[in-house]
Motif scaffolding. Sequence first.
Motif, mmCIF file in Angstrom:
data_model
loop_
_atom_site.group_PDB
_atom_site.id
_atom_site.type_symbol
_atom_site.label_atom_id
_atom_site.label_comp_id
_atom_site.label_asym_id
_atom_site.label_seq_id
_atom_site.Cartn_x
_atom_site.Cartn_y
_atom_site.Cartn_z
ATOM 1 N N CYS A 96 0.862 -1.181 0.000
ATOM 2 C CA CYS A 96 0.000 0.000 0.000
ATOM 3 C C CYS A 96 0.899 1.231 0.000
ATOM 4 O O CYS A 96 1.745 1.380 0.874
ATOM 5 N N CYS A 99 0.188 3.430 3.475
ATOM 6 C CA CYS A 99 0.606 3.046 4.831
ATOM 7 C C CYS A 99 1.803 2.097 4.816
ATOM 8 O O CYS A 99 2.225 1.638 5.868
ATOM 9 N N HIS A 109 -7.485 -4.786 1.493
ATOM 10 C CA HIS A 109 -6.879 -3.977 2.561
ATOM 11 C C HIS A 109 -7.675 -2.689 2.794
ATOM 12 O O HIS A 109 -7.929 -1.929 1.871
#
Length: 323
Positions: A96, A99, A109
């Motif tokens: 990601c 994050c 996610h």
Amino acid sequence: MHLDFDEFSLDLKNLYPSIQNVIRMKNKFSNDIKMVKLELTCAKARDDLLNNKLVYVNYSCYEIEEYIAPVNVLICSKCCSIGHFRRQCAEQDETCKSCRQSFKDLKMHHCSSIIKCKHCNGDHLSNFMKCPVVKTFRADLTKKLMNINNNVTSYSSSIAANIANNNTSQHINNDFPRTAAPWAPSSNPMDLKLNTLISGLSQVNETLSKLCVTNQGFQQFMIEKNENDKRINNEIDDLKSINNKMDQDVMVLNEKVNDLDKLMKSNDGIFKQFLFPMLDDILKFIDTKNVGRGGKTVDPDLKSKIDRFRNQMSDAMGGKSFI
Ligand SMILES: [Zn+2]
Ligand SMILES: [Zn+2]
Ligand SMILES: [Zn+2]
């Protein structure tokens, strides 16, 4: 500072005839900055200017620095690593970019939205081009490319002249060349060479990824071939076992034939030892009864039949005569 750019360009070109173009540089908001890029046709003039570090135009002094075109830095859209495309990514999981956490399936996610850079832990996205790590990578790459280019040929190149004079030079961005100029197509020979190099590199990347695909295809072919070989081997084994079974069947059949042969022989023995002599005796007895007075045969036809029958039995006994 107030300066007529066209006039300034003309003055510069008059001073240094090998200056071909004077290009006003812009920041990322497309606003003019206090720098110009000089494109030269002569490598020596370029080196002279760089060695002098200063140039005087209309009684003003301007700083000179080498212009290093910033190169594009690849950031993988799958794992957010620097230096490769998604297509060449060797990572299993996706990262990601917000994050920095990795997941098998990024769609599952739910991001915490706490922004953390994968490279520097800073509070920006992992594909942020101004991330210090990305910037350092880009600067190193640019230097490497410059070295390669310098080794290939020393041709004319561009230099950046700080058009602010000495009194205002403290306002100039110290981070040059890394952030000074946005990447833009240029007709400058050095830029063209860098572009050629970069496109060459991406072609190499493309060729490598094609090779990867070909290799995968070959591996797939080998896997299928191995499976095929295994199947053929199994079939051969099956055929062998069928063959063995047939051999066994033939042996059993042979044994049966032998048994039958023995049986036939023993039957033959019974015929030869008991039935034939008995029949012969009976026939001889009938023959004696077929003789009338004076030794004449009563029924010649019966006699010939009896004789023929006894001869046949004699032949079957292997020539042994009962007579
Ligand atoms: Zn990757
Ligand atoms: Zn996330
Ligand atoms: Zn960062």
